[in-house]
Design an enzyme around this catalytic site. Structure first.
Site, mmCIF file in Angstrom:
data_model
loop_
_atom_site.group_PDB
_atom_site.id
_atom_site.type_symbol
_atom_site.label_atom_id
_atom_site.label_comp_id
_atom_site.label_asym_id
_atom_site.label_seq_id
_atom_site.Cartn_x
_atom_site.Cartn_y
_atom_site.Cartn_z
ATOM 1 N N CYS A 198 0.834 -1.198 0.000
ATOM 2 C CA CYS A 198 0.000 0.000 0.000
ATOM 3 C C CYS A 198 0.869 1.249 0.000
ATOM 4 C CB CYS A 198 -0.923 0.007 1.220
ATOM 5 S SG CYS A 198 -2.082 -1.372 1.227
ATOM 6 N N ASP A 199 0.375 2.306 -0.644
ATOM 7 C CA ASP A 199 1.117 3.558 -0.700
ATOM 8 C C ASP A 199 0.631 4.525 0.387
ATOM 9 O OD1 ASP A 199 -1.291 4.590 -1.677
ATOM 10 O OD2 ASP A 199 -0.605 4.581 -3.754
ATOM 11 N N SER A 200 1.111 5.748 0.330
ATOM 12 C CA SER A 200 0.766 6.728 1.363
ATOM 13 C C SER A 200 -0.713 7.115 1.335
ATOM 14 C CB SER A 200 1.633 7.980 1.217
ATOM 15 O OG SER A 200 1.443 8.564 -0.058
ATOM 16 N N HIS A 249 -3.955 2.796 -0.360
ATOM 17 C CA HIS A 249 -4.409 1.758 -1.289
ATOM 18 C C HIS A 249 -3.222 1.115 -1.990
ATOM 19 C CE1 HIS A 249 -3.837 4.583 -4.607
ATOM 20 N NE2 HIS A 249 -4.702 5.417 -4.049
#
Length: 135
Positions: free
Chosen positions: A14-16, A19
């Site tokens: 997941c990214d910042s 998602h």
């Protein structure tokens, strides 16, 4: 033949924004392709040992919906075109509720140890490499 594999989204995928990062979906697609090869009994390890490789020459990815931490995803893979040296797979990544996250078409090519296009040797031809409607 369509093969479906499942996975659970992990924290590091997941990214910042919380998602799954778009680049990670390419890894999910690769996971699905390897599970597909296992599912059709394609001896990929033996293929490599014989001096051949399946290279990806093109990926067309359409992002449809986000996936999040702990989502269970299903990666569907089915051949839509197969020739003597190359083929195309349709891949779909869905959530458990059926929501499509990604649709992709992935083109692969068989190459020899020198990286040159090469027919898949007869001993590695398996039925599942070909679309179901192939003659």
């Amino acid at each position: 033949m369509k093969i479906t594999s499942s996975l659970i989204v992990r924290t590091y995928e997941c990214d910042s924004y919380g998602h799954v990062n778009n680049a990670v979906y390419v890894n999910f697609l690769e996971f699905g392709r390897m599970e597909f090869l296992r599912g059709i009994n394609f001896d990929y390890k033996g293929f490599i040992e014989a001096g051949y490789f399946l290279y990806i020459s093109h990926i067309d990815v359409h992002y449809k919906a986000s996936a999040y931490l702990d989502d269970e995803l299903f990666v569907e893979v089915e051949p839509i075109e197969t020739g003597a040296v190359r083929g195309t797979l349709r891949q779909t990544i869905r959530k458990a509720d059926g929501t499509i996250c990604v649709e992709a078409k992935v083109t692969w090519a068989s190459v020899n140890k020198d990286g040159r296009p090469s027919r898949i040797p007869k001993e590695f031809i398996v039925e599942g490499l070909f679309p179901e409607n192939a003659e």
